[in-house]
Scaffold this motif. Structure first.
Motif, PDB file in Angstrom:
ATOM      1  N   ILE A  48       2.947   6.082  -2.742  1.00  0.00           N
ATOM      2  CA  ILE A  48       4.043   6.969  -3.137  1.00  0.00           C
ATOM      3  C   ILE A  48       4.218   6.956  -4.657  1.00  0.00           C
ATOM      4  CG2 ILE A  48       6.516   7.444  -2.916  1.00  0.00           C
ATOM      5  CD1 ILE A  48       6.305   6.305  -0.044  1.00  0.00           C
ATOM      6  N   ASP A  49       4.077   5.789  -5.286  1.00  0.00           N
ATOM      7  CA  ASP A  49       4.142   5.734  -6.755  1.00  0.00           C
ATOM      8  C   ASP A  49       3.068   6.614  -7.379  1.00  0.00           C
ATOM      9  OD1 ASP A  49       6.277   4.014  -6.671  1.00  0.00           O
ATOM     10  OD2 ASP A  49       5.192   2.274  -7.445  1.00  0.00           O
ATOM     11  N   ASN A  50       1.888   6.603  -6.806  1.00  0.00           N
ATOM     12  CA  ASN A  50       0.790   7.436  -7.312  1.00  0.00           C
ATOM     13  C   ASN A  50       1.142   8.924  -7.238  1.00  0.00           C
ATOM     14  OD1 ASN A  50      -1.890   7.737  -8.375  1.00  0.00           O
ATOM     15  ND2 ASN A  50      -2.492   8.460  -6.349  1.00  0.00           N
ATOM     16  N   ILE A  51       1.826   9.322  -6.177  1.00  0.00           N
ATOM     17  CA  ILE A  51       2.273  10.715  -6.053  1.00  0.00           C
ATOM     18  C   ILE A  51       3.238  11.043  -7.191  1.00  0.00           C
ATOM     19  CG2 ILE A  51       3.660  12.313  -4.662  1.00  0.00           C
ATOM     20  CD1 ILE A  51       2.418  10.934  -2.178  1.00  0.00           C
ATOM     21  N   PHE A  52       4.181  10.156  -7.455  1.00  0.00           N
ATOM     22  CA  PHE A  52       5.135  10.390  -8.530  1.00  0.00           C
ATOM     23  C   PHE A  52       4.442  10.420  -9.894  1.00  0.00           C
ATOM     24  CE2 PHE A  52       8.332   9.760  -5.408  1.00  0.00           C
ATOM     25  CZ  PHE A  52       9.494  10.283  -5.929  1.00  0.00           C
ATOM     26  N   ALA A  91       0.829  -1.214   0.000  1.00  0.00           N
ATOM     27  CA  ALA A  91       0.000   0.000   0.000  1.00  0.00           C
ATOM     28  C   ALA A  91       0.858   1.256   0.000  1.00  0.00           C
ATOM     29  CB  ALA A  91      -0.943  -0.003   1.208  1.00  0.00           C
ATOM     30  N   ARG A  92       1.918   1.275   0.803  1.00  0.00           N
ATOM     31  CA  ARG A  92       2.811   2.437   0.848  1.00  0.00           C
ATOM     32  C   ARG A  92       3.486   2.660  -0.498  1.00  0.00           C
ATOM     33  NH1 ARG A  92       8.368   2.766   4.141  1.00  0.00           N
ATOM     34  NH2 ARG A  92       8.969   1.547   2.349  1.00  0.00           N
ATOM     35  N   THR A  93       3.954   1.578  -1.117  1.00  0.00           N
ATOM     36  CA  THR A  93       4.600   1.685  -2.432  1.00  0.00           C
ATOM     37  C   THR A  93       3.627   2.254  -3.457  1.00  0.00           C
ATOM     38  OG1 THR A  93       6.111  -0.130  -1.950  1.00  0.00           O
ATOM     39  CG2 THR A  93       5.741   0.377  -4.277  1.00  0.00           C
ATOM     40  N   ILE A 123      14.730   5.434 -11.127  1.00  0.00           N
ATOM     41  CA  ILE A 123      14.951   4.606 -12.311  1.00  0.00           C
ATOM     42  C   ILE A 123      13.609   4.259 -12.963  1.00  0.00           C
ATOM     43  CG2 ILE A 123      15.779   2.350 -13.101  1.00  0.00           C
ATOM     44  CD1 ILE A 123      17.929   2.635 -10.809  1.00  0.00           C
ATOM     45  N   ARG A 124      12.647   3.819 -12.159  1.00  0.00           N
ATOM     46  CA  ARG A 124      11.349   3.417 -12.720  1.00  0.00           C
ATOM     47  C   ARG A 124      10.585   4.584 -13.342  1.00  0.00           C
ATOM     48  NH1 ARG A 124       7.644   1.712  -9.184  1.00  0.00           N
ATOM     49  NH2 ARG A 124       8.742   2.331  -7.299  1.00  0.00           N
ATOM     50  N   PHE A 125      10.756   5.776 -12.797  1.00  0.00           N
ATOM     51  CA  PHE A 125      10.061   6.954 -13.312  1.00  0.00           C
ATOM     52  C   PHE A 125      11.016   7.901 -14.046  1.00  0.00           C
ATOM     53  CE2 PHE A 125       7.336   5.552  -9.794  1.00  0.00           C
ATOM     54  CZ  PHE A 125       6.092   5.544 -10.408  1.00  0.00           C
ATOM     55  N   LYS A 126      12.076   7.357 -14.630  1.00  0.00           N
ATOM     56  CA  LYS A 126      13.109   8.212 -15.224  1.00  0.00           C
ATOM     57  C   LYS A 126      12.570   9.105 -16.338  1.00  0.00           C
ATOM     58  CE  LYS A 126      15.062   4.831 -18.389  1.00  0.00           C
ATOM     59  NZ  LYS A 126      16.228   4.039 -18.691  1.00  0.00           N
TER      60      LYS A 126
END
Length: 130
Positions: free
Chosen positions: A19-23, A14-16, A45-48
């Motif tokens: 935070i991914d949603n924020i990015f 859930a935390r991941t 790296i994942r959102f480069k």
């Protein structure tokens, strides 16, 4: 063991995702993002592509950063040019004012502090999650 405690796996997922949603939904005017206690976080790296014009600072203890960088190199993963690793003692250097003066433009930054609190900011104001 940490992961065997009831609910920890679900919490980490859930935390991941949170935070991914924020990015994923981050404004393009965020010029800098700090990740305190970055550990093995891979968002830079994942959102480069999304973060290509954003300066990313990952702050963590030297031993964790070395292990992380060794694994990244071993897997032949390219480290984005806008990603900077900053070694700090998280227990001694958590004063954000000192960090701001030392590493980044304190008037225009975004911040993700995974272990302590989470803050994102841009030129228009500050949004804080605790």
């Amino acid at each position: 063991m940490f992961l065997k405690a009831p609910g920890n796996y679900e919490y980490l997922i859930a935390r991941t995702k949170f935070i991914d949603n924020i990015f994923e939904n981050m404004d393009d005017n965020i010029e800098q993002v700090l990740i305190f206690g970055a550990g093995f976080d891979s968002r830079a790296i994942r959102f480069k592509n999304k973060l290509a014009s954003t300066k990313i600072f990952e702050l963590d203890v030297p031993v964790t950063q070395k292990i992380k960088m060794d694994r990244i190199k071993r897997k032949n993963i390219e480290i984005p040019e806008n990603l900077k690793f900053i070694s700090i003692d998280l227990y001694d250097e958590l004063d954000s004012a000192r960090l701001a003066k030392k590493y980044f433009n304190k008037d225009d930054f975004g911040l993700i502090a995974q272990k302590f609190r989470m803050v994102m900011a841009n030129k228009g104001g500050r949004i804080e999650f605790k």
